[in-house]
Design a protein around this motif. Structure first.
Motif: not given
Length: 172
Positions: A17, A19-23, A52, A54, A152, A170-171
């Motif tokens: 994704n 737009a994911a918060t975790i790369t 969630q 990428k 990130n 963490s999730t």
């Protein structure tokens, strides 16, 4: 603390994704046994955390110790030029136990590539440059072995299993 250089961009291979918060960025070597072990765990992470995350893969072939690492990376990049990077990426890891110079064309056929184009791209300057640039980014980011993970933009100290564990915590 080591940070990812350069940041993830359009020249990277990205799954998941946007737009994911975790790369998660992995620097990997297709001939490295630890990368081979990490591969199914990464798949599991992608299944578990879905939108969630990428996931980004960069080539870090350790040519001194792995005879076919650079060629394998070139095969994946040649496949990328036909829109089949991830298919080749997965096929290389799934067939890591029989990696040799004859495997690349076989896998290219298996994933449905135009063979003539694959053969040209496999040895092209553009493909070599992409692998070299990925490697260089690893050196600049402080990669000292494979697989190396960045979450990130920050180096994660641990293997794929530890990464999975950290993501679960963490999730929650």
């Amino acid at each position: 603390m080591s940070n990812l250089k350069p940041e993830v961009s359009n020249s990277d291979h990205v799954q998941g994704n946007d737009a994911a918060t975790i790369t998660i960025v992995e620097f990997g070597d297709y001939q490295c046994p630890f990368c081979g072990d990490a591969h199914p765990i990464i798949k599991e992470i992608e299944d578990t955390f879905g939108d969630q995350i990428k996931f980004v893969f960069r080539n870090f072939p350790l040519q001194e110790s792995h005879q076919y690492a650079f060629s394998a990376a070139a095969a994946a990049e040649a496949a990328a030029l036909q829109g089949k990077f991830w298919e080749m990426h997965d096929a290389l890891y799934e067939n890591q136990y029989r990696l040799d110079e004859n495997l690349f064309e076989e896998l290219a056929e298996t994933v449905g590539l135009d063979m003539e184009k694959f053969q040209q791209d496999f040895t092209s300057e553009a493909v070599k440059e992409k692998v070299d640039n990925d490697f260089e980014s690893g050196v600049r980011s402080g990669v000292n072995g494979t697989p190396s993970f960045y979450v990130n933009g920050t180096k994660f100290d641990g293997d794929a299993a530890a990464l999975h564990q950290m993501l679960e915590e963490s999730t929650e």
